[in-house]
Design a protein around this motif. Structure first.
Motif, PDB file in Angstrom:
ATOM      1  N   ASN A   1      -4.080   4.204  14.253  1.00 30.33           N
ATOM      2  CA  ASN A   1      -3.716   5.504  13.713  1.00 30.33           C
ATOM      3  C   ASN A   1      -3.866   6.574  14.790  1.00 30.33           C
ATOM      4  O   ASN A   1      -4.922   6.722  15.393  1.00 30.33           O
ATOM      5  CB  ASN A   1      -4.602   5.831  12.514  1.00 30.33           C
TER       6      ASN A   1
ATOM      7  N   ASN B   1      -2.819  11.956  11.159  1.00 32.11           N
ATOM      8  CA  ASN B   1      -2.600  11.953   9.718  1.00 32.11           C
ATOM      9  C   ASN B   1      -1.777  13.156   9.298  1.00 32.11           C
ATOM     10  O   ASN B   1      -1.818  14.203   9.937  1.00 32.11           O
ATOM     11  CB  ASN B   1      -3.935  11.984   8.970  1.00 32.11           C
TER      12      ASN B   1
ATOM     13  N   ASN C   1      -2.568  10.577   5.079  1.00 33.25           N
ATOM     14  CA  ASN C   1      -1.898   9.314   5.370  1.00 33.25           C
ATOM     15  C   ASN C   1      -1.535   9.237   6.846  1.00 33.25           C
ATOM     16  O   ASN C   1      -1.181  10.242   7.457  1.00 33.25           O
ATOM     17  CB  ASN C   1      -0.620   9.181   4.524  1.00 33.25           C
ATOM     18  N   ALA C   2      -1.602   8.025   7.384  1.00 31.77           N
ATOM     19  CA  ALA C   2      -1.240   7.846   8.788  1.00 31.77           C
ATOM     20  C   ALA C   2       0.243   8.165   8.960  1.00 31.77           C
ATOM     21  O   ALA C   2       1.095   7.592   8.288  1.00 31.77           O
ATOM     22  CB  ALA C   2      -1.533   6.417   9.225  1.00 31.77           C
ATOM     23  N   CYS C   3       0.544   9.089   9.840  1.00 29.10           N
ATOM     24  CA  CYS C   3       1.946   9.439  10.073  1.00 29.10           C
ATOM     25  C   CYS C   3       2.368   9.139  11.509  1.00 29.10           C
ATOM     26  O   CYS C   3       3.544   9.128  11.813  1.00 29.10           O
ATOM     27  CB  CYS C   3       2.200  10.902   9.726  1.00 29.10           C
ATOM     28  N   GLN C   4       1.401   8.903  12.366  1.00 32.17           N
ATOM     29  CA  GLN C   4       1.693   8.529  13.748  1.00 32.17           C
ATOM     30  C   GLN C   4       0.846   7.314  14.079  1.00 32.17           C
ATOM     31  O   GLN C   4      -0.379   7.357  13.933  1.00 32.17           O
ATOM     32  CB  GLN C   4       1.348   9.665  14.707  1.00 32.17           C
ATOM     33  N   VAL C   5       1.498   6.256  14.500  1.00 31.37           N
ATOM     34  CA  VAL C   5       0.775   5.035  14.843  1.00 31.37           C
ATOM     35  C   VAL C   5       1.285   4.493  16.169  1.00 31.37           C
ATOM     36  O   VAL C   5       2.345   4.879  16.661  1.00 31.37           O
ATOM     37  CB  VAL C   5       0.908   3.950  13.739  1.00 31.37           C
TER      38      VAL C   5
END
Length: 151
Positions: free
Chosen positions: A44, A47, A52-56
């Motif tokens: 991650n 967020n 919520n994870a938005c960049q991984v």
């Protein structure tokens, strides 16, 4: 002759589009590989407002290790073991980092207590000096000093 560097090794984190290019997988296949345990889960990087994870992304060393295993003709079972080992190494690194942070925080806490104690001692000592100065210089003495200084 091998040389050692004082700099830490850098392990970049690749975003999905780059991992897809490196592996040759399409998006659906890539996420299926993750679900099957044939590729590591993402890290991650950020967020959204909901948490919520938005960049991984994926650590470069993990992408390289899995790619090298594929190129070497390793079976899916062998790659699953590799993925488990890579993700376990992440967890171990996180635990070591947590221990390091706790240790440094404890050291800083002790240092902070020491600084506060030193400040309290200095304050107390300063108050004592001011009290002694006030006692030693009564208004009569102050006037005498002022008068004596003018002569």
């Amino acid at each position: 002759m091998a040389t050692t560097s004082a700099l830490p090794s850098i392990n970049p984190i690749y975003r999905r589009h780059l991992v897809l290019q490196i592996t040759g997988y399409g998006r659906s296949t890539f996420y299926r590989k993750i679900a099957q345990g044939l590729f590591t889960h993402p890290v991650n990087l950020g967020n959204d407002k909901s948490g919520n994870a938005c960049q991984v992304g994926w650590p470069a060393n993990e992408v390289e290790a899995i790619n090298n295993a594929r190129i070497a003709g390793k079976s899916d079972d062998e790659i699953k073991k590799l993925v488990i080992a890579l993700e376990s190494a992440r967890q171990l690194a996180a635990q070591k980092l947590d221990e390091l942070i706790a240790n440094q925080t404890q050291k800083l806490g002790i240092l902070n207590e020491s600084i506060i104690s030193t400040a309290a001692i200095r304050h107390s000592f300063g108050q004592e000096i001011l009290t002694n100065l006030e006692k030693s210089t009564s208004p009569d003495q102050t006037q005498a000093n002022v008068s004596g200084g003018e002569q």
